[in-house]
Design a protein around this motif. Structure first.
Motif, PDB file in Angstrom:
ATOM      1  N   LYS A 181       5.797  -5.453   5.743  1.00 21.21           N
ATOM      2  CA  LYS A 181       4.195  -5.751   5.880  1.00 21.21           C
ATOM      3  C   LYS A 181       3.526  -5.194   6.402  1.00 21.21           C
ATOM      4  O   LYS A 181       4.072  -5.596   8.074  1.00 21.21           O
ATOM      5  CB  LYS A 181       4.138  -7.141   4.965  1.00 21.21           C
ATOM      6  CG  LYS A 181       2.442  -7.473   4.532  1.00 21.21           C
ATOM      7  CD  LYS A 181       2.057  -7.308   3.852  1.00 21.21           C
ATOM      8  CE  LYS A 181       0.724  -7.645   3.567  1.00 21.21           C
ATOM      9  NZ  LYS A 181      -0.293  -7.101   2.731  1.00 21.21           N
ATOM     10  N   ARG A 238      -0.720   2.515  -4.029  1.00 21.07           N
ATOM     11  CA  ARG A 238      -1.789   1.478  -5.444  1.00 21.07           C
ATOM     12  C   ARG A 238      -2.291   0.415  -4.765  1.00 21.07           C
ATOM     13  O   ARG A 238      -1.819   0.286  -3.430  1.00 21.07           O
ATOM     14  CB  ARG A 238      -0.251   1.379  -6.523  1.00 21.07           C
ATOM     15  CG  ARG A 238      -0.422   0.868  -7.722  1.00 21.07           C
ATOM     16  CD  ARG A 238      -0.072   0.679  -7.782  1.00 21.07           C
ATOM     17  NE  ARG A 238       0.510   1.408  -8.919  1.00 21.07           N
ATOM     18  CZ  ARG A 238       1.962   2.098  -9.732  1.00 21.07           C
ATOM     19  NH1 ARG A 238       2.574   0.585  -9.695  1.00 21.07           N
ATOM     20  NH2 ARG A 238       1.987   3.250 -10.310  1.00 21.07           N
ATOM     21  N   LYS A 239      -3.608   0.920  -5.274  1.00 23.85           N
ATOM     22  CA  LYS A 239      -4.114  -0.966  -5.018  1.00 23.85           C
ATOM     23  C   LYS A 239      -3.859  -1.930  -6.007  1.00 23.85           C
ATOM     24  O   LYS A 239      -3.774  -1.806  -7.328  1.00 23.85           O
ATOM     25  CB  LYS A 239      -6.083  -0.080  -5.142  1.00 23.85           C
ATOM     26  CG  LYS A 239      -6.536  -1.568  -4.601  1.00 23.85           C
ATOM     27  CD  LYS A 239      -6.898  -1.490  -3.062  1.00 23.85           C
ATOM     28  CE  LYS A 239      -8.048  -2.443  -2.965  1.00 23.85           C
ATOM     29  NZ  LYS A 239      -8.057  -3.737  -3.071  1.00 23.85           N
ATOM     30  N   ASN A 240      -3.819  -2.934  -5.064  1.00 22.42           N
ATOM     31  CA  ASN A 240      -3.387  -3.995  -5.548  1.00 22.42           C
ATOM     32  C   ASN A 240      -3.805  -4.861  -5.267  1.00 22.42           C
ATOM     33  O   ASN A 240      -5.348  -4.609  -5.214  1.00 22.42           O
ATOM     34  CB  ASN A 240      -1.779  -4.665  -5.011  1.00 22.42           C
ATOM     35  CG  ASN A 240      -0.324  -3.746  -4.998  1.00 22.42           C
ATOM     36  OD1 ASN A 240      -0.269  -3.329  -5.824  1.00 22.42           O
ATOM     37  ND2 ASN A 240      -0.131  -4.040  -4.149  1.00 22.42           N
ATOM     38  N   ASP A 247      -3.664  -6.383  -2.327  1.00 24.19           N
ATOM     39  CA  ASP A 247      -3.636  -5.517  -0.609  1.00 24.19           C
ATOM     40  C   ASP A 247      -3.252  -4.379  -1.964  1.00 24.19           C
ATOM     41  O   ASP A 247      -3.357  -3.442  -3.332  1.00 24.19           O
ATOM     42  CB  ASP A 247      -2.409  -5.603  -0.513  1.00 24.19           C
ATOM     43  CG  ASP A 247      -0.524  -5.760  -1.185  1.00 24.19           C
ATOM     44  OD1 ASP A 247      -0.951  -5.385  -1.934  1.00 24.19           O
ATOM     45  OD2 ASP A 247       0.498  -6.000  -0.651  1.00 24.19           O
ATOM     46  N   SER A 266       0.336  -0.930  -2.211  1.00 25.58           N
ATOM     47  CA  SER A 266       1.502  -0.318  -1.706  1.00 25.58           C
ATOM     48  C   SER A 266       1.808   0.816  -1.905  1.00 25.58           C
ATOM     49  O   SER A 266       1.056   2.122  -2.260  1.00 25.58           O
ATOM     50  CB  SER A 266       2.822  -1.294  -3.699  1.00 25.58           C
ATOM     51  OG  SER A 266       1.710  -0.339  -4.029  1.00 25.58           O
ATOM     52  N   LYS A 280       5.231   3.599  -0.999  1.00 28.56           N
ATOM     53  CA  LYS A 280       5.758   3.592  -1.986  1.00 28.56           C
ATOM     54  C   LYS A 280       6.550   5.748  -1.160  1.00 28.56           C
ATOM     55  O   LYS A 280       5.873   6.085  -1.747  1.00 28.56           O
ATOM     56  CB  LYS A 280       6.534   4.282  -3.082  1.00 28.56           C
ATOM     57  CG  LYS A 280       7.492   4.470  -3.688  1.00 28.56           C
ATOM     58  CD  LYS A 280       8.846   3.876  -3.412  1.00 28.56           C
ATOM     59  CE  LYS A 280      10.005   3.548  -4.123  1.00 28.56           C
ATOM     60  NZ  LYS A 280      10.055   4.684  -3.984  1.00 28.56           N
ATOM     61  N   GLU A 287      11.680   4.204   0.723  1.00 22.16           N
ATOM     62  CA  GLU A 287      11.369   2.487   0.794  1.00 22.16           C
ATOM     63  C   GLU A 287       9.406   2.725  -0.175  1.00 22.16           C
ATOM     64  O   GLU A 287       8.660   3.484  -0.383  1.00 22.16           O
ATOM     65  CB  GLU A 287      10.906   2.789   2.508  1.00 22.16           C
ATOM     66  CG  GLU A 287      11.324   2.899   3.859  1.00 22.16           C
ATOM     67  CD  GLU A 287      12.730   1.912   3.507  1.00 22.16           C
ATOM     68  OE1 GLU A 287      12.343   0.645   3.171  1.00 22.16           O
ATOM     69  OE2 GLU A 287      13.881   1.648   3.823  1.00 22.16           O
ATOM     70  N   LEU A 288       9.759   1.064   0.299  1.00 22.99           N
ATOM     71  CA  LEU A 288       8.357   0.717  -0.463  1.00 22.99           C
ATOM     72  C   LEU A 288       7.891  -0.532   0.822  1.00 22.99           C
ATOM     73  O   LEU A 288       8.228  -1.369   0.805  1.00 22.99           O
ATOM     74  CB  LEU A 288       8.065  -0.314  -1.431  1.00 22.99           C
ATOM     75  CG  LEU A 288       6.952  -1.459  -2.415  1.00 22.99           C
ATOM     76  CD1 LEU A 288       6.131   0.076  -2.918  1.00 22.99           C
ATOM     77  CD2 LEU A 288       8.209  -1.723  -2.821  1.00 22.99           C
ATOM     78  N   TYR A 289       6.566  -0.064   0.997  1.00 21.41           N
ATOM     79  CA  TYR A 289       5.966  -0.803   2.218  1.00 21.41           C
ATOM     80  C   TYR A 289       4.474  -1.192   1.699  1.00 21.41           C
ATOM     81  O   TYR A 289       3.779  -0.758   0.688  1.00 21.41           O
ATOM     82  CB  TYR A 289       4.932  -0.121   3.572  1.00 21.41           C
ATOM     83  CG  TYR A 289       6.085   1.289   3.799  1.00 21.41           C
ATOM     84  CD1 TYR A 289       7.079   0.232   4.848  1.00 21.41           C
ATOM     85  CD2 TYR A 289       6.194   2.741   3.785  1.00 21.41           C
ATOM     86  CE1 TYR A 289       7.971   1.645   5.885  1.00 21.41           C
ATOM     87  CE2 TYR A 289       7.177   3.025   4.171  1.00 21.41           C
ATOM     88  CZ  TYR A 289       8.374   2.053   4.676  1.00 21.41           C
ATOM     89  OH  TYR A 289       9.495   2.799   5.930  1.00 21.41           O
ATOM     90  N   HIS A 290       4.287  -2.841   2.226  1.00 24.65           N
ATOM     91  CA  HIS A 290       2.590  -2.508   1.476  1.00 24.65           C
ATOM     92  C   HIS A 290       1.712  -3.217   2.479  1.00 24.65           C
ATOM     93  O   HIS A 290       2.335  -3.657   4.249  1.00 24.65           O
ATOM     94  CB  HIS A 290       2.975  -4.578   0.882  1.00 24.65           C
ATOM     95  CG  HIS A 290       3.726  -4.208  -0.338  1.00 24.65           C
ATOM     96  ND1 HIS A 290       2.576  -4.551  -1.549  1.00 24.65           N
ATOM     97  CD2 HIS A 290       4.757  -4.490  -0.752  1.00 24.65           C
ATOM     98  CE1 HIS A 290       3.944  -4.267  -2.753  1.00 24.65           C
ATOM     99  NE2 HIS A 290       4.921  -4.630  -1.874  1.00 24.65           N
TER     100      HIS A 290
END
Length: 298
Positions: free
Chosen positions: A2, A84-86, A89, A91, A93, A97-100
């Motif tokens: 994060k 992507r918009k959550n 926050d 995300s 990709k 790795e996957l970051y936020h």
């Protein structure tokens, strides 16, 4: 992982954004797909950046990188596959790795335009190149062609004038984007032949490029060259976006004066932004504004 801010692209815009954001105390990650410094790092000589009479793009962007890292910017290599918009926050990709992040700055620049000719892709790396400063030394003492009429073509001519035996500069118009003063300067280069009102129509050669067919005011001419450097500009590449951000008719991101996009907490700066003037100096300015926007300064 994060972060407060994730920046996509580590060119002058991305590094400047990171510098301003980390100095304000934010936790910032800058992701770069290819080379830190972006397209600017490939420029053999930059003469219009304040503070330097002349400096290579690599040296200038290396100084930017060193400064941003000194203040705490984290830079990692990775190609962003999806943004992507959550609800609360974003995300981000990459391959592994996957970051936020609470906020994202898009500073990924743009990619080189292609001629769209038959066998162009097949001959890329075998006589078709999009970077003279990268590949020029492979063609020392050879005849080369450069197609384009902007600053990239101008830099390619200057770079290859010290390497090539003969240079053909091919441009579809009589007028060059880099201006009359620069045109007068390169016109003094003895091994340069400027061909205007011309278009490359065909690429010839089996395993490697041997010649190009050029149409000059409707008349065909074949130029025997070992390489064709394509310098016809850039185009945006935003296929990783999983959000509907507002763009212009050419696909560049539209922002306001604070580099904010049509999506909350999503910013953009540098060559990916819709504008008329694309230089290192305004990329840095936009990056600084984007970075400040993320901390609420502007």
């Amino acid at each position: 992982m994060k972060y407060d801010v994730v920046i996509i692209g580590a060119g002058p815009a991305g590094l400047s954004a990171g510098l301003f954001a980390v100095r304000a105390g934010l936790k910032v990650l800058c992701l770069e797909q290819l080379a830190i410094g972006g397209q600017a790092s490939l420029s053999a000589n930059i003469e219009n950046y304040p503070g330097f009479v002349s400096i290579s793009g690599f040296d200038l962007t290396s100084k930017m990188e060193e400064q941003a890292k000194h203040y705490g910017l984290q830079v990692e290599y990775g190609q962003v596959k999806k943004l992507r918009k959550n609800k609360n926050d974003f995300s981000i990709k990459t391959e592994n790795e996957l970051y936020h992040a609470e906020k994202v700055i898009i500073a990924c620049g743009s990619e080189t335009r292609k001629l769209g000719l038959e066998r162009e892709r097949e001959l890329t790396g075998r006589g078709i190149s999009y970077c003279a400063s990268c590949d020029g030394n492979f063609f020392k003492g050879k005849s080369v062609a450069i197609v384009g009429g902007g600053n990239t073509a101008l830099e390619d001519v200057k770079y290859m004038s010290k390497i090539a035996k003969k240079i053909y500069l091919i441009h579809r118009s009589e007028h060059f984007k880099f201006g009359q003063h620069s045109l007068q300067n390169i016109s003094q280069i003895k091994n340069l032949e400027i061909i205007t009102n011309a278009q490359v129509k065909a690429l010839n050669g089996e395993d490697e490029l041997q010649s190009v067919d050029v149409s000059i005011k409707g008349k065909k001419k074949t130029l025997k060259v070992s390489v064709l450097f394509v310098a016809i500009g850039y185009q945006p590449k935003l296929d990783f976006l999983d959000v509907e951000v507002k763009k212009d008719k050419f696909g560049y991101i539209i922002t306001d004066k604070n580099m904010k996009t049509s999506i909350d907490n999503l910013y953009a700066c540098g060559d990916i932004v819709s504008k008329d003037f694309r230089q290192v100096i305004n990329a840095c300015s936009e990056g600084a504004i984007a970075g400040n926007s993320c901390v609420g300064v502007v």
